[in-house]
Write a protein that holds these residues in place. Structure first.
Motif, mmCIF file in Angstrom:
data_model
loop_
_atom_site.group_PDB
_atom_site.id
_atom_site.type_symbol
_atom_site.label_atom_id
_atom_site.label_comp_id
_atom_site.label_asym_id
_atom_site.label_seq_id
_atom_site.Cartn_x
_atom_site.Cartn_y
_atom_site.Cartn_z
ATOM 1 N N ARG A 262 -8.328 36.537 -40.164
ATOM 2 C CA ARG A 262 -7.469 36.342 -41.333
ATOM 3 C C ARG A 262 -7.189 37.663 -42.042
ATOM 4 N N ALA A 263 -8.218 38.502 -42.149
ATOM 5 C CA ALA A 263 -8.031 39.806 -42.791
ATOM 6 C C ALA A 263 -7.068 40.671 -41.984
ATOM 7 N N GLU A 264 -7.223 40.654 -40.662
ATOM 8 C CA GLU A 264 -6.324 41.439 -39.813
ATOM 9 C C GLU A 264 -4.897 40.917 -39.907
ATOM 10 N N LEU A 265 -4.752 39.581 -39.943
ATOM 11 C CA LEU A 265 -3.416 38.993 -40.068
ATOM 12 C C LEU A 265 -2.777 39.382 -41.396
ATOM 13 N N ALA A 266 -3.574 39.326 -42.465
ATOM 14 C CA ALA A 266 -3.044 39.709 -43.776
ATOM 15 C C ALA A 266 -2.612 41.169 -43.776
ATOM 16 N N CYS A 267 -3.424 42.034 -43.143
ATOM 17 C CA CYS A 267 -3.058 43.452 -43.058
ATOM 18 C C CYS A 267 -1.787 43.645 -42.245
ATOM 19 N N THR A 268 -1.692 42.876 -41.144
ATOM 20 C CA THR A 268 -0.497 42.979 -40.301
ATOM 21 C C THR A 268 0.739 42.523 -41.057
ATOM 22 N N GLN A 269 0.628 41.371 -41.748
ATOM 23 C CA GLN A 269 1.764 40.876 -42.511
ATOM 24 C C GLN A 269 2.141 41.830 -43.633
ATOM 25 N N ASP A 270 1.106 42.391 -44.293
ATOM 26 C CA ASP A 270 1.376 43.347 -45.360
ATOM 27 C C ASP A 270 2.054 44.592 -44.796
ATOM 28 N N GLY A 271 1.585 45.029 -43.631
ATOM 29 C CA GLY A 271 2.209 46.179 -42.990
ATOM 30 C C GLY A 271 3.645 45.904 -42.592
ATOM 31 N N GLU A 272 3.893 44.681 -42.089
ATOM 32 C CA GLU A 272 5.254 44.321 -41.718
ATOM 33 C C GLU A 272 6.164 44.264 -42.930
#
Length: 303
Positions: free
Chosen positions: A93-103
């Protein structure tokens, strides 16, 4: 004394069950010993039967112990796997949030001008294309593109350097953004060119008033460091659907009107298909951008 769970203990805990079994085992052993003593003293069959039953219980407990040990081990493994799965899920979930934030950050950077933080040309064209797609042919004017170019901006860079020119562009961007409605879009198209997308019912008088406000907002003196500078825009206006029904045609029409305003020093000009632009003569005698005359120590910007 009887074996029982300690007060407040978790009955699922292996340690509690092991303690309970150990207590039962100890008490049964004591009972069997007592019965053995009674049998030897009284020599009656009843104590012998009780003694045998207690020993059977002890044997059953001895067989039950390894089964419970294996069950407790399986429970431990399940709890460990559950903790590992929970940790993996939290990490994912943390990685997904970082990915979405990066996107989101990447998309924001792709659609906004790095210098002024305004929407860039790509974003402006996307919004304009979407807006024109929602309008039906034959509808009254409900959309206008206002194209702005700063007159003689190059002398500012030549006289004071690109850092001062960049600061001037930032000031212009902030002034434009504050002047329009929240539902409108202001964009830096590139260089010293800006655009405003006006959505909703529009009329020539309303657009003319808005253009004057934008002109006056940009043309007001601005303080950049110890310099007091002024710059004036040329403004071209194109209205949907009269001046174009697509993003491309509206941009071309507004751009053509802007250049007509620049040539005539008219302030702002409406596009006309017949080739003769409809002009509002405003500040037609406006000079090239210069330092404000009140700033005596500054001198004029070269033409």
């Amino acid at each position: 004394m009887t074996a029982s769970l300690p007060g407040g203990a978790d009955e699922r805990s292996p340690q509690v069950w092991q303690s309970l079994l150990s207590g039962i085992h100890t008490q049964l052993q004591a009972s069997a010993s007592a019965c053995g003593c009674a049998q030897s003293e009284e020599n009656t069959p009843a104590p012998a039967l009780m003694h045998e039953r207690l020993r059977q219980c002890l044997d059953a407990l001895a067989q039950l112990q390894p089964l419970l040990d294996r069950e407790f081990e399986r429970l431990h493994q399940m709890e460990r796997l559950a903790r590992e799965a929970q940790a993996a899920l939290t990490s994912a979930r943390a990685e997904l949030a970082c990915t979405q934030d990066g996107e989101r950050r990447a998309r924001h950077l792709a659609l906004h001008d790095a210098l002024t933080a305004l929407p860039n040309r790509r974003f402006f064209i996307e919004r304009l294309t979407h807006a024109t797609a929602l309008l039906e042919a034959g509808e009254p004017a409900r959309l206008a593109v206002i194209y702005l170019d700063l007159d003689d901006f190059k002398p500012v860079n030549d006289a004071y350097g690109h850092d001062i020119g960049d600061e001037m562009l930032k000031v212009v961007a902030r002034r434009l953004d504050r002047r329009v409605r929240s539902e409108d879009m202001v964009s830096r198209l590139g260089g010293d060119e800006f655009a405003c997308l006006r959505c909703g019912p529009v009329s020539r008088p309303e657009l003319s008033r808005l253009a004057r406000k934008l002109y006056e907002t940009i043309a007001a003196p601005m303080q950049i460091g110890n310099l007091r500078l002024r710059v004036r825009p040329s403004i071209g206006i194109a209205v949907h659907p009269a001046d174009g029904s697509t993003a491309a045609t509206l941009m071309r029409s507004a751009d053509a009107a802007m250049y007509a305003a620049k040539r005539s020093r008219a302030g702002h000009v409406f596009f006309a298909k017949a080739g003769e632009m409809r002009r509002d003569a405003m500040h037609a005698d406006a000079p090239a951008p210069q330092r404000d005359p009140d700033d005596r120590a500054a001198g004029a910007v070269p033409a």
